[in-house]
Design an enzyme around this catalytic site. Sequence first.
Site, PDB file in Angstrom:
ATOM      1  N   MET A 163      23.810   8.912   2.389  1.00  0.00           N
ATOM      2  CA  MET A 163      23.535  10.898   3.075  1.00  0.00           C
ATOM      3  C   MET A 163      24.011  11.164   4.532  1.00  0.00           C
ATOM      4  O   MET A 163      24.956  11.384   5.266  1.00  0.00           O
ATOM      5  CB  MET A 163      22.449  11.063   3.174  1.00  0.00           C
ATOM      6  N   LYS A 204     -17.059  -1.949   6.181  1.00  0.00           N
ATOM      7  CA  LYS A 204     -17.552  -2.670   5.287  1.00  0.00           C
ATOM      8  C   LYS A 204     -19.226  -2.908   4.952  1.00  0.00           C
ATOM      9  O   LYS A 204     -19.426  -2.633   4.112  1.00  0.00           O
ATOM     10  CB  LYS A 204     -16.799  -3.461   5.994  1.00  0.00           C
ATOM     11  N   GLU A 210       1.154  -1.478  -0.063  1.00  0.00           N
ATOM     12  CA  GLU A 210       0.007  -0.268  -0.044  1.00  0.00           C
ATOM     13  C   GLU A 210       0.920   1.466  -0.301  1.00  0.00           C
ATOM     14  O   GLU A 210       0.455   2.349  -0.474  1.00  0.00           O
ATOM     15  CB  GLU A 210      -0.694   0.003   1.044  1.00  0.00           C
TER      16      GLU A 210
END
Lengths: 562, 170
Positions: free
Chosen positions: A465, A159, A47
């Site tokens: 970095m 739902k 997701e």
Amino acid sequence: MKGAEALLKALEREGVEVIFGHPGGAIMPTYDALYDSPIRHILVRHEQGGVHAATGYARASGRVGVVMATSGPGALNLVTGLADAFMDSTPVVAITGNVPRALIGTDAFQEADVTGVTMPITKHNYLVQDANDIPRVVKEAFHIAATGRPGPVLIDIPKDVQLAEFTGSFEAELDLPGYKPTTKGHPKQVERALEALEKAERPILMVGGGAQHAHGELLAFAEKTGLPVITTLMGLGAFPGNHPLWLGMPGMHGTVAANRAIHHADVILAIGLRFDDRVTGKVSRFAPHAHTIIHVDIDPAEIGKVVRTHIPIVGDARLVLKEMLKGARPLKLATWWRELEEWRTRHPLRWKPKPHLQSQEVIRAFFEATGGHAIVTTGVGQHQMFAAQFFPVTRPRSFLTSGGLGTMGVGLPFAIGAKVARPEELVLDFDGDGSFQMTLQELATLVKYKLDVKVVILNNGYLGMVRQWQDLFHAKRYSEVYLADSNPDFARLAEAYGIRGIRVERKEDLRKGVEAVLHADGPVVAEFKVYHEEGVFPMIPAGGAAEDMILENPAEREEVEA
Amino acid sequence: MRHVISVLVQDHPRVLNRITSLFARRGFNLESLAVGTTHQPGLSRISLVVSGDDRTLEQVEKQLNRLIEVLKVTDHSEPHVERELCLVKVHVAGVEERLAVKDIQEAFRARVVDVAQKTLILELTGDSRKIDSFVEALRPYGILEVMRTGAVAMSRGERTLKVRERREVV
Ligand SMILES: Cc1ncc(C[n+]2csc(CCOP(=O)(O)OP(=O)(O)O)c2C)c(N)n1
């Protein structure tokens, strides 16, 4: 009609053509309805990839990106991406399923308080309690996401509400009495701003992501006045990176010219930016000579939040610039430009060549081979800064990076979203070996939808970095930043997904490698093995000011002097 | 500086949550919060007591205004009425204490709302400073419980925090 069908109809009515998402139990009724819907769905593998892809889609297209997920774990996987979209003011609508209303609050299977969790990282969110509210909620969500200061909005739908019979109307009205963004700048303030610029001796125009949609007006205004232009990381592309008025990016890894210009400026016109600390450094030492700061922003809360503003203009960057353009006149800035020109020519962005292949030259080679004509996405780290420095994009919406949250792993999903939004464009993801591994499962999404994205991994074998900061501020104590001992063979990894893999290790193979990437038919993952201890310079240390700028790697300077 | 701020909001579920979450996230210092409905259906009014410098207060107001369900925000710097309700349960061991507490009650014009063998509950409304002094005055007699509502405020005169025209809330 069921609530789920009403939801998709409502999305259709908003002009939604594509949804990025991942199904699960609590969102299944909507996925079932999707089966018969004209809306295209892109199945991602995580997701987080979905929400970043929706963000990339929104940033590349200027439209609202849509992501969908199931309850609990699915919805919680959206959190980082929502926060990212929130920080960078990107219009995204997230739709999540939730457990049936009767189970809410019972610690039901896959239940999480998603509206509660996302409250501080969304512009607004909804928990829909009645199927008949769906059209109004969808309409409001898109309106809120796209207008004013854009941002993510989440719609959580239990739902049973998705399954409930819908008997409402689609002609729902917005019910937002507390939401009225000011878009037109106050005429008096616009006038004051123009007057201040007229009187200025060393004025500058600073532009952020909030001006991406105002690029036409911005160009006209800058050309009319002759103002020097600085674009923040989020503003890259809002003003052409090949324009003579452009001084580059300000801040921590900005150009000498941009940072000195800010330091010496007497009047600053700042448009659509929020004075992030990566831009200002130590605020008390930011722009010490600026007696007038004009701040144009659609979000009143940004004005005066970080720096003292003398002329506040609340409004949309495009509308305000349009107004300003009417009264704009060529400014007499010859002396100022001589100074700027001097800084620009004396301190261009450059790197110290080494026998090893270097990130900067890889990015530069892609820039030259494409004429800068590409949508660039990046991960977060050194490669991101190198891409910002050495791939100066010339068009708006073509440099997609995580500015505010600095989210590693956005590169590939941003590229997916951009390619879906603008399939005719060349989409290049400059990624780090660390960043890429945060969302690399989305290679499967490239394969599934035959998305022609070119992934260029600048593999330095480190969390570069972080290593750079350890170099400079932690006496080279490289605590937990080494990746090379456990990195995969990226080219073979790509091949395992059925994607062409390319590896380039030597300087002399650079051109050939770049050509191979650009001419490949379909997606490519190209690994460039770059010098492992590179640093990004110039650099203003965190909390420093323009005068504290380190122009080159101190370690390397010593080597030369010794 | 202490400020009293009134906020008019749509009384949707979680709106209070949004406000407190905003204060938590932005590090604003919230001293008290009182909420109730208004004469306009669908609207609630929140009184906040906040401390901070001018810049912080400006941000508090602006950030509150960013919330979609917030209709109006006023910082009561103008003449206004401020009230807080307080209940105090005191221990009264004997007649002497009872008389002393009664003196304090009268001095402050508080009301006795519950009398038991060894305890009294006193009720007082007033501005927060008055209540502070009331509680301090009672402290020597053995305070068992103090309950304060937090301040509510309203501008004096014509000024109102009403929204003019409003559609029905669906
Ligand atoms: C999700 C996330 N975790 C941690 C960080 C902190 N961080 C910033 S840059 C960086 C290193 C990035 O390494 P890499 O992607 O290999 O890029 P490089 O700097 O080497 O170019 C890290 C760990 C972050 N920005 N995002």
